[in-house]
Design a protein around this motif. Sequence first.
Motif, PDB file in Angstrom:
ATOM      1  N   PHE A 174       0.819  -1.215   0.000  1.00  8.95           N
ATOM      2  CA  PHE A 174       0.000   0.000   0.000  1.00  8.95           C
ATOM      3  C   PHE A 174       0.847   1.256   0.000  1.00  8.95           C
ATOM      4  O   PHE A 174       0.415   2.318  -0.459  1.00  8.95           O
ATOM      5  CB  PHE A 174      -0.976   0.015   1.188  1.00  8.95           C
ATOM      6  CG  PHE A 174      -0.336   0.003   2.550  1.00  8.95           C
ATOM      7  CD1 PHE A 174       0.243   1.140   3.082  1.00  8.95           C
ATOM      8  CD2 PHE A 174      -0.353  -1.146   3.326  1.00  8.95           C
ATOM      9  CE1 PHE A 174       0.807   1.132   4.343  1.00  8.95           C
ATOM     10  CE2 PHE A 174       0.207  -1.172   4.588  1.00  8.95           C
ATOM     11  CZ  PHE A 174       0.797  -0.029   5.095  1.00  8.95           C
ATOM     12  N   SER A 175       2.089   1.170   0.471  1.00 10.48           N
ATOM     13  CA  SER A 175       2.956   2.355   0.508  1.00 10.48           C
ATOM     14  C   SER A 175       3.327   2.822  -0.897  1.00 10.48           C
ATOM     15  O   SER A 175       3.650   3.995  -1.094  1.00 10.48           O
ATOM     16  CB  SER A 175       4.235   2.051   1.290  1.00 10.48           C
ATOM     17  OG  SER A 175       5.066   1.149   0.574  1.00 10.48           O
ATOM     18  N   THR A 176       3.285   1.929  -1.864  1.00 11.68           N
ATOM     19  CA  THR A 176       3.648   2.282  -3.241  1.00 11.68           C
ATOM     20  C   THR A 176       2.425   2.656  -4.077  1.00 11.68           C
ATOM     21  O   THR A 176       2.465   2.617  -5.306  1.00 11.68           O
ATOM     22  CB  THR A 176       4.431   1.137  -3.917  1.00 11.68           C
ATOM     23  OG1 THR A 176       3.598  -0.032  -3.988  1.00 11.68           O
ATOM     24  CG2 THR A 176       5.692   0.806  -3.148  1.00 11.68           C
ATOM     25  N   SER A 177       1.344   3.018  -3.403  1.00 12.50           N
ATOM     26  CA  SER A 177       0.148   3.485  -4.096  1.00 12.50           C
ATOM     27  C   SER A 177       0.484   4.693  -4.970  1.00 12.50           C
ATOM     28  O   SER A 177       1.314   5.527  -4.602  1.00 12.50           O
ATOM     29  CB  SER A 177      -0.934   3.878  -3.087  1.00 12.50           C
ATOM     30  OG  SER A 177      -1.393   2.749  -2.370  1.00 12.50           O
ATOM     31  N   ILE A 178      -0.182   4.779  -6.105  1.00 14.89           N
ATOM     32  CA  ILE A 178       0.092   5.858  -7.059  1.00 14.89           C
ATOM     33  C   ILE A 178      -0.873   7.022  -6.834  1.00 14.89           C
ATOM     34  O   ILE A 178      -2.091   6.836  -6.830  1.00 14.89           O
ATOM     35  CB  ILE A 178      -0.013   5.338  -8.508  1.00 14.89           C
ATOM     36  CG1 ILE A 178       0.906   4.105  -8.691  1.00 14.89           C
ATOM     37  CG2 ILE A 178       0.360   6.452  -9.479  1.00 14.89           C
ATOM     38  CD1 ILE A 178       2.352   4.313  -8.268  1.00 14.89           C
ATOM     39  N   LEU A 179      -0.308   8.203  -6.664  1.00 13.60           N
ATOM     40  CA  LEU A 179      -1.050   9.415  -6.339  1.00 13.60           C
ATOM     41  C   LEU A 179      -1.167  10.327  -7.557  1.00 13.60           C
ATOM     42  O   LEU A 179      -0.323  10.301  -8.452  1.00 13.60           O
ATOM     43  CB  LEU A 179      -0.361  10.177  -5.197  1.00 13.60           C
ATOM     44  CG  LEU A 179      -0.472   9.617  -3.772  1.00 13.60           C
ATOM     45  CD1 LEU A 179       0.204   8.258  -3.634  1.00 13.60           C
ATOM     46  CD2 LEU A 179       0.168  10.596  -2.783  1.00 13.60           C
ATOM     47  N   ASP A 180      -2.194  11.147  -7.528  1.00  5.86           N
ATOM     48  CA  ASP A 180      -2.469  12.109  -8.594  1.00  5.86           C
ATOM     49  C   ASP A 180      -1.562  13.322  -8.402  1.00  5.86           C
ATOM     50  O   ASP A 180      -1.895  14.259  -7.674  1.00  5.86           O
ATOM     51  CB  ASP A 180      -3.952  12.508  -8.515  1.00  5.86           C
ATOM     52  CG  ASP A 180      -4.403  13.400  -9.660  1.00  5.86           C
ATOM     53  OD1 ASP A 180      -3.539  13.994 -10.325  1.00  5.86           O
ATOM     54  OD2 ASP A 180      -5.630  13.498  -9.866  1.00  5.86           O
ATOM     55  N   SER A 181      -0.428  13.333  -9.064  1.00  2.00           N
ATOM     56  CA  SER A 181       0.569  14.374  -8.835  1.00  2.00           C
ATOM     57  C   SER A 181       0.105  15.742  -9.318  1.00  2.00           C
ATOM     58  O   SER A 181       0.415  16.768  -8.694  1.00  2.00           O
ATOM     59  CB  SER A 181       1.890  13.993  -9.513  1.00  2.00           C
ATOM     60  OG  SER A 181       1.729  13.846 -10.914  1.00  2.00           O
ATOM     61  N   THR A 182      -0.635  15.770 -10.406  1.00  2.00           N
ATOM     62  CA  THR A 182      -1.133  17.053 -10.925  1.00  2.00           C
ATOM     63  C   THR A 182      -2.120  17.683  -9.946  1.00  2.00           C
ATOM     64  O   THR A 182      -2.045  18.880  -9.634  1.00  2.00           O
ATOM     65  CB  THR A 182      -1.813  16.859 -12.296  1.00  2.00           C
ATOM     66  OG1 THR A 182      -0.873  16.284 -13.210  1.00  2.00           O
ATOM     67  CG2 THR A 182      -2.322  18.178 -12.842  1.00  2.00           C
ATOM     68  N   PHE A 183      -3.040  16.891  -9.441  1.00  2.00           N
ATOM     69  CA  PHE A 183      -4.021  17.372  -8.479  1.00  2.00           C
ATOM     70  C   PHE A 183      -3.345  17.845  -7.193  1.00  2.00           C
ATOM     71  O   PHE A 183      -3.670  18.907  -6.655  1.00  2.00           O
ATOM     72  CB  PHE A 183      -5.021  16.251  -8.175  1.00  2.00           C
ATOM     73  CG  PHE A 183      -6.040  16.595  -7.126  1.00  2.00           C
ATOM     74  CD1 PHE A 183      -7.091  17.432  -7.414  1.00  2.00           C
ATOM     75  CD2 PHE A 183      -5.937  16.061  -5.852  1.00  2.00           C
ATOM     76  CE1 PHE A 183      -8.041  17.750  -6.440  1.00  2.00           C
ATOM     77  CE2 PHE A 183      -6.874  16.374  -4.867  1.00  2.00           C
ATOM     78  CZ  PHE A 183      -7.935  17.210  -5.167  1.00  2.00           C
ATOM     79  N   LEU A 184      -2.373  17.071  -6.694  1.00  2.00           N
ATOM     80  CA  LEU A 184      -1.719  17.416  -5.431  1.00  2.00           C
ATOM     81  C   LEU A 184      -0.797  18.620  -5.553  1.00  2.00           C
ATOM     82  O   LEU A 184      -0.436  19.221  -4.538  1.00  2.00           O
ATOM     83  CB  LEU A 184      -0.937  16.210  -4.899  1.00  2.00           C
ATOM     84  CG  LEU A 184      -1.800  15.081  -4.323  1.00  2.00           C
ATOM     85  CD1 LEU A 184      -0.936  13.881  -3.962  1.00  2.00           C
ATOM     86  CD2 LEU A 184      -2.578  15.562  -3.101  1.00  2.00           C
TER      87      LEU A 184
END
Length: 530
Positions: A174-184
């Motif tokens: 779960f630590s390597t979950s992919i996040l929305d970098s543009t949104f963040l």
Amino acid sequence: MLRRHFIMLASAAAIAAGAPFAAAAATPRDQLVIATNMSSMRGLDPQELNQLEAAEVVANLYERLIVLPADKITEPQPGLAESWSVSDDGKTFKFKIRSGVKFHSGNALTAKDVEWSLRRLVKLGLAPSTDLRQWGFSADNVDQLIRATDDQTVVIETPEVWNSDLILLSLASFSTSILDSTFLAGKENGDMGREYLQTADAGSGPYSLRTWRSNEMLIAEAFADYWQGAPAMRRVILRHLPESSAQRLQVDAGDMDIATRLSSTDLAALEAGGKVEIQKTPGFGFYYLALNQKDEILSNPKVREAFRYLIDYDGLSSTVMKYYGIKQQSIIPAGLPGALSENPYKLDIDKAKQLLAEAGYPDGLSKVYYATPVTPEFEVAQSLQANAAKAGVKLDLQGGDHIGKFRDRAFEIFSARSGERLPDPHAVLASYATNKNNADEAKLTGLLAWRSAWDVPKEIQDMVTAAAHETDKAKRADLYTLINKAYLAASPALITSFQRTDAKAVRKEVKGYVGHSTWLTRWDTVTKGE
């Protein structure tokens, strides 16, 4: 339309508040309602948390490159990465990122998001970062070693050669979950989005976070544009019910679909009632007792050994731990290479007294003992406290959220349970049996050995490293057997008593809710029958 939306929210709020249902006392057919204990849920940033209930939520808000099916836990399957290849020298992994995946914001998921997310994990350097840092990634090299070469391709290079399965298994955590970098990018405030992600999400999983009120309730809504199709359960509600008896009553009545963190007594009663199935999911972790080696008294090997004789292994096995653990005093989980069946310790007050006297404490000692205030951890702690008193050891047992003090090494005695994210012996050993730099400033917070300030014997650490590099299965298994025996003989600062199993009561009409050994239980597979 607005009125319908209001009614839907009011219904969810009523469920979360525990309002009584109509005579049928059934939860809605398209909603999953889970009773849980949120006391230890400190936030929902997948690269910060390290806790079971929060991990299950994150497993459904986000996705990862690799998937480990619950029934094939050691076989990596495509997730956000639809395919991958490994170079002949074993150091370069190339992933083709699945096209057509959307984040909850509506943004398209690309290789750049993968690059940013994995780099963020390493740069934050929090406890979950061990999943990548243990392979040599650091804040100094991660920008060179993890990179998107185009919108659909990510290349990951390891600084040295490791068993390739270990890398792939790490990318399913779960630590390597992919996040929305543009949104963040609009939410960062100089902290890479940490503050925002405590109570919000930026994922692409089958559910999006609608509401989370700490120690009250959490509501997740089905994501209509999920790339594998919208889930059958349009809403999942988690309600904070820390009391086992309250969970038992509500799941028995049908007001809740699933109950978690139940006492053995309540689990037994529900099992006998016939309305639920008791799921016992084996985990790759242990119930442990940590003795801070910065403490002069607790650093004495005879004192550490004495504590092993203050645990009522057999008594707990037949009562508190009946559903929650399997007695095991060695360090490699059963079923993995190198596991041992021997359990040489038993409750022996006289033996504990003898060891304490030999250590120079014939009149006993006093220590502050922090324990997690949830089932079954606190019951196990109370048992230890009672047995210790008989040996002249006064333990000031304090429940509460003390994980921060444990991470900062600001404790004397601490107990909890671990749950590793790789179905491989190395996962447990890396945390319990390696500590390359025992200095406070090293901040190896992801390692239980470092948190306990235990300077693990060099020969054990060397064998752990060698086994991680070994590609021959038979040789690797032999190494793990040697490590297991050496750890047990070392009177370690981390005393294991039970291999964890996670027990939940699931109503029989709920189908497809399958406990996951690495905490990634999915909600999008759930349906409800009659």
